[in-house]
Design an enzyme around this catalytic site. Structure first.
Site, PDB file in Angstrom:
ATOM      1  N   GLY A 385       0.837  -1.195   0.000  1.00  0.00           N
ATOM      2  CA  GLY A 385       0.000   0.000   0.000  1.00  0.00           C
ATOM      3  C   GLY A 385       0.872   1.245   0.000  1.00  0.00           C
ATOM      4  O   GLY A 385       2.105   1.149   0.056  1.00  0.00           O
ATOM      5  N   PRO A 386       0.240   2.411  -0.062  1.00  0.00           N
ATOM      6  CA  PRO A 386       1.019   3.656  -0.128  1.00  0.00           C
ATOM      7  C   PRO A 386       1.817   3.896   1.153  1.00  0.00           C
ATOM      8  O   PRO A 386       1.523   3.295   2.191  1.00  0.00           O
ATOM      9  CB  PRO A 386      -0.048   4.741  -0.325  1.00  0.00           C
ATOM     10  CG  PRO A 386      -1.321   4.121   0.126  1.00  0.00           C
ATOM     11  CD  PRO A 386      -1.202   2.655  -0.105  1.00  0.00           C
ATOM     12  N   GLY A 388       3.211   5.473   4.638  1.00  0.00           N
ATOM     13  CA  GLY A 388       2.612   6.198   5.754  1.00  0.00           C
ATOM     14  C   GLY A 388       1.277   5.680   6.229  1.00  0.00           C
ATOM     15  O   GLY A 388       0.594   6.351   6.985  1.00  0.00           O
ATOM     16  N   VAL A 389       0.884   4.452   5.793  1.00  0.00           N
ATOM     17  CA  VAL A 389      -0.425   3.944   6.224  1.00  0.00           C
ATOM     18  C   VAL A 389      -0.287   2.974   7.400  1.00  0.00           C
ATOM     19  O   VAL A 389      -1.288   2.461   7.892  1.00  0.00           O
ATOM     20  CB  VAL A 389      -1.176   3.252   5.056  1.00  0.00           C
ATOM     21  CG1 VAL A 389      -1.538   4.255   3.997  1.00  0.00           C
ATOM     22  CG2 VAL A 389      -0.362   2.101   4.469  1.00  0.00           C
ATOM     23  N   GLY A 390       0.951   2.695   7.855  1.00  0.00           N
ATOM     24  CA  GLY A 390       1.142   1.875   9.057  1.00  0.00           C
ATOM     25  C   GLY A 390       1.476   0.431   8.801  1.00  0.00           C
ATOM     26  O   GLY A 390       1.216  -0.418   9.651  1.00  0.00           O
ATOM     27  N   LYS A 391       2.071   0.117   7.659  1.00  0.00           N
ATOM     28  CA  LYS A 391       2.410  -1.287   7.351  1.00  0.00           C
ATOM     29  C   LYS A 391       3.473  -1.807   8.321  1.00  0.00           C
ATOM     30  O   LYS A 391       3.366  -2.920   8.829  1.00  0.00           O
ATOM     31  CB  LYS A 391       2.912  -1.401   5.903  1.00  0.00           C
ATOM     32  CG  LYS A 391       1.906  -0.990   4.856  1.00  0.00           C
ATOM     33  CD  LYS A 391       2.420  -1.229   3.456  1.00  0.00           C
ATOM     34  CE  LYS A 391       3.632  -0.376   3.115  1.00  0.00           C
ATOM     35  NZ  LYS A 391       3.333   1.064   3.093  1.00  0.00           N
ATOM     36  N   THR A 392       4.505  -1.013   8.545  1.00  0.00           N
ATOM     37  CA  THR A 392       5.597  -1.461   9.415  1.00  0.00           C
ATOM     38  C   THR A 392       5.161  -1.475  10.872  1.00  0.00           C
ATOM     39  O   THR A 392       5.484  -2.406  11.618  1.00  0.00           O
ATOM     40  CB  THR A 392       6.814  -0.529   9.233  1.00  0.00           C
ATOM     41  OG1 THR A 392       7.176  -0.491   7.848  1.00  0.00           O
ATOM     42  CG2 THR A 392       7.999  -1.021  10.028  1.00  0.00           C
ATOM     43  N   SER A 716      -7.503   3.134 -17.692  1.00  0.00           N
ATOM     44  CA  SER A 716      -8.772   3.339 -16.991  1.00  0.00           C
ATOM     45  C   SER A 716      -9.480   4.642 -17.372  1.00  0.00           C
ATOM     46  O   SER A 716     -10.605   4.882 -16.924  1.00  0.00           O
ATOM     47  CB  SER A 716      -8.536   3.321 -15.472  1.00  0.00           C
ATOM     48  OG  SER A 716      -7.708   4.391 -15.087  1.00  0.00           O
ATOM     49  N   LYS A 759      -9.935   5.610  -5.626  1.00  0.00           N
ATOM     50  CA  LYS A 759     -10.674   6.465  -6.561  1.00  0.00           C
ATOM     51  C   LYS A 759     -11.986   6.955  -5.948  1.00  0.00           C
ATOM     52  O   LYS A 759     -12.384   8.107  -6.127  1.00  0.00           O
ATOM     53  CB  LYS A 759     -10.931   5.695  -7.860  1.00  0.00           C
ATOM     54  CG  LYS A 759      -9.667   5.449  -8.671  1.00  0.00           C
ATOM     55  CD  LYS A 759      -9.939   4.605  -9.903  1.00  0.00           C
ATOM     56  CE  LYS A 759      -8.653   4.403 -10.706  1.00  0.00           C
ATOM     57  NZ  LYS A 759      -8.848   3.556 -11.881  1.00  0.00           N
TER      58      LYS A 759
END
Length: 813
Positions: A385-386, A388-392, A716, A759
């Site tokens: 995912g992008p 800064g979304v909290g993956k780590t 798209s 989107k």
């Protein structure tokens, strides 16, 4: 043999460094051929006498001098006691008798051979009775009047100083005993005492010559005393330095001896074992409570036997010891007790992170399976995912929820396979790979390992690390993972691997196939607001040393901050902006300007500056030929307008000529192809709707996608381009606040696209009320939470003919 009182003519021998004092013996070597012949002849004639004079230049090694100016005028009359003829040189033992002074130079006797006819080597010194200063003094000492008390004091001081020097340096004792004549009291002869004192010292040659030339007995004694005092001070310094060095050596030696004795005593008492025994016992102690597999125990035993045969100082000893150290440090059969309580895990996950339902649900499923199986298990997940979304950070929370040890290592930019698989033991400084290091550090066989930035691995001449990860992340293979250094199979089947990535396209297909992909999408404004209020604001407030009383941010201010300053998918930038607000608040409070601060939308600009995003959309009302599309970016979703316009007037074109389409806006190849497909389909579709409308057939059109600096690509935008062209051709604006996405085929079919959540979020942020999506994306839309879809009119279509009545309603004027 009596030494004659008067002997006017003597051969001259030039010496360097030390003059010969009367009554002292010196060994002299002569190498000059002419002088050697002259001395041989004098000895044969029973005239073994010579004059020894000191050269003014100590570096001159010659036995003869070219000029009398090269030597001092006063020297010693010596008797040759013994002479050894060595062929190329003469070695003589001479004894000084009295001081003499050169009066003039004489030539050698003419009967010598031609080889000895050169004047300089045959120089002789002639002296007269009146030019014998020391002789006169020696014979008439009693008649000359000196202050006897001064002589006695000087004599006593010289004797005392000589005794002090002998006490400091025993080597001088031998020299003094050789110089003293048997049965003679040196104190009674001040002349000899002064000469002996000078001869004992290692003074400079000109200082010794000064003593030799001095005619006054008290002055000569005084000069000799000065030289002896210098020698005494030098001996004292030498003794002090020697004592310091000796003391240091003694201490080191003593310490070494005591340590060796202590080792032997401990060994005898059984308190300490030999080095090898102690090392072996340490390794066996480590393995005592561990369930080591038999094949690994065999390797350890073999290496321990090998260690016992090696010398402690050999390089192979250290290699084997390090290898055993790693083998015995591994957590064979040691597992951390896993938390199998769903309630506890849910509480921990909710405590640290907001949203991320897919990830949380997957971890709870993992715990449920483990609970039913009754044992720990491993799994390989990949969060993408992008930024800064909290993956780590969610990985750390998962480790806490599962009660597993946490280990993280980043593979971003890694080019060396040895980082993962380790080095061969044959290399100097070899080490195991990161996974083995992880097991040693965590001390369990079931840690949670986070492999960060798996999409950014490099490839260098040391190999391809992404290929090395294939074995590591394969559930079928990692039960017997083989590290190059350990060279024994290690069970990684209980390890929970979590990988993180921003994009999945750069991850090799075989590696992607081995991982369970979980999308961690960006946050909408409501989610960001909840995250800021629950986590960011309290955390950053305490980090800046503030309390809730002193500083607060209203929800409205946070909403404005999110909407106008932080539109990216993650919350990293939002965190920076909130921290910036609190820093400035802290400065105001410390400087005394305010005691409490409440940040509201009205005063927000004082803390974070002017808004970055002031306009949500380029067109409030879209004119004919302009349609809003939806795009996906690595930072989340965004709205994108497609603009179309005429390049030439309609009447100016040839009615039978072919039209053209020019595209701009830094579009990629796929998007350019999509524009051509859309143009062809729009022309065919318009013929079916309005056969008399020839606008798209022969017009020269220009299609532009704004923000030309941003590269754009992908299929798209197909249906959006078709709608823009039809709007321009019919000169009708599309329905306001409508946005669409979907790939269009040549026959008008609407094909599915990705990034539906991003989107939809972008459309909602831009104030869109109606969105059109491909029918096959219905499943993606149904997964979205209600607060994203609430208030949106959505249409799912599979052909463009379904879009046309929505965007161009019949009742539209």
């Amino acid at each position: 043999m009596m030494v004659p009182e008067v002997f006017p003519n003597v051969p001259l021998i030039a010496v360097s460094r030390n003059p010969v004092f009367p009554r002292f013996i010196k060994i002299i070597e002569v190498k000059n051929e002419a002088l050697m012949e002259l001395l041989r002849r004098k000895v044969r004639l029973a005239q073994p006498y010579a004059g020894v004079f000191l050269k003014k230049d100590d570096n001159n090694e010659s036995d003869v001098v070219e000029s009398l100016d090269s030597i001092y005028s006063i020297g010693s009359f010596v008797q040759i006691h013994e002479m050894q003829d060595l062929g190329d040189k003469l070695r003589m033992i001479v004894m000084g008798h009295r001081r003499i002074q050169i009066t003039r130079q004489l030539e050698a006797e003419p009967k010598e051979s031609e080889s000895q006819s050169k004047p300089p080597p045959r120089r002789k010194a002639k002296f007269s009775h009146k030019d014998q200063p020391t002789n006169g003094l020696r014979r008439n000492t009693g008649k000359l009047k000196y202050d006897l008390s001064v002589l006695q004091a000087l004599t006593s001081e010289i004797v005392k100083t000589i005794r002090d020097i002998i006490a400091l340096n025993p080597l001088y004792r031998e020299s003094v005993l050789q110089m003293m004549q048997a049965g003679q009291r040196v104190v009674d002869n001040p002349i000899y005492l002064s000469d002996m004192g000078a001869a004992l010292t290692g003074a400079e040659s000109h200082e010794l010559q000064d003593v030799l030339e001095e005619t006054s007995i008290p002055k000569r004694l005084y000069k000799a005393l000065s030289l002896l005092k210098k020698e005494y001070e030098l001996s004292k310094l030498q003794q002090r330095l020697g004592r310091e060095v000796e003391e240091k050596i003694k201490q080191t030696h003593r310490k070494y001896l005591l340590q060796e004795q202590l080792k032997i005593i401990k060994k005898e008492l059984g308190l300490e074992k030999e080095d090898k025994e102690a090392i072996e016992e340490k390794f066996r102690e480590r393995l005592k409570d561990r369930a080591v597999p038999q094949h690994i125990m065999d390797v350890i035993s073999e290496e321990l036997n090998k260690l016992g045969l090696l010398d402690n100082h050999s390089s192979e000893f250290n290699v084997t010891r390090n290898y055993l150290d790693w083998l015995t440090s591994m957590p064979w059969g040691t597992n951390s007790e896993e938390n199998l309580s769903l309630e506890r895990a849910k509480e921990v996950l909710e405590e640290d992170h907001y949203g991320m339902d897919d990830v949380k649900k997957r971890i709870l499923e993992f715990i449920a399976v483990s609970q039913l199986r009754g044992s720990t298990q491993g799994k390989i997940l990949c969060f993408y995912g992008p930024p800064g979304v909290g993956k780590t950070s969610i990985a750390r929370s998962i480790a806490r929820a599962l009660n597993r040890q946490y280990f993280r290592f980043s593979v971003g930019g890694m080019t060396d396979v040895a980082e993962i698989k380790g080095h061969r033991r044959t290399y100097v400084g070899a080490m195991p790979g990161k996974i083995i290091q992880c097991l040693k550090k965590t001390k369990t066989e079931n840690p949670l390992v986070l492999i960060d930035e798996v999409d950014k691995m490099g490839r260098g001449y040391q190999g391809d690390p992404s290929s090395a990860l294939l074995e590591l992340l394969d559930p079928e293979q990692n039960a017997n993972f083989l590290d190059h250094y350990l060279d024994v199979p290690v069970d990684l089947s209980k390890v929970l691997f979590i990988c993180t990535a921003n994009v999945v396209d750069t991850i090799p297909e075989p590696l992607r196939d081995r991982m369970e992909m979980i999308n961690v999408s960006g946050y909408v404004a409501q989610e960001k607001l909840a995250i800021a209020e629950r986590y960011l604001v309290p955390q950053l407030r305490s980090l800046c040393g503030l309390t809730e009383v002193k500083a607060s941010i209203s929800s409205d201010a946070l909403s404005v901050l999110i909407r106008q300053y932080c539109r990216e998918s993650g919350v990293r930038n939002l965190q920076k902006q909130v921290e910036k607000v609190f820093r400035k608040v802290a400065y105001r409070i410390v400087s005394g300007k305010q005691t409490t601060v409440t940040v509201t939308p009205d005063n927000l600009q004082e803390y974070v500056g002017k808004p970055v995003f002031t306009v949500d959309r380029m067109y409030d009302v879209t004119p004919p030929g302009v349609v809003m599309g939806l795009a996906w970016t690595a930072l989340g979703g965004s709205t994108m307008f497609i603009e179309t316009s005429l390049r030439r007037p309609v009447g100016g074109a040839d009615p039978k000529g072919e039209g053209s389409l020019e595209v701009t806006g830094q579009l990629g190849d796929i998007m350019k192809e999509s524009a051509k497909i859309a143009s062809t389909f729009a022309r065919a579709f318009l013929m079916g709707q309005e056969p008399q409308n020839q606008f798209l057939v022969n017009s020269h059109l220009h299609l532009h996608v704004p923000e030309g600096a941003t590269p754009k690509d992908g299929p798209s935008a197909g249906c959006t381009i078709v709608t823009a062209l039809l709007s321009l051709a019919t000169n009708r604006p599309v329905r306001q606040n409508v946005a669409m996405t979907g790939e269009v085929s040549l026959t008008g079919k609407i094909l599915p696209v990705g990034g539906i959540k991003e989107k939809t979020i972008a459309a909602r942020r831009a104030g869109v009320t109606c969105i059109i999506l491909p029918a096959e994306n219905r499943k993606d839309y149904s997964d979205l939470p209600d607060y994203i879809t609430q208030g949106l009119e959505v249409h799912f279509v599979d052909h463009y003919s379904q879009i046309y009545p929505i965007v161009f309603p019949q009742n539209q004027s």
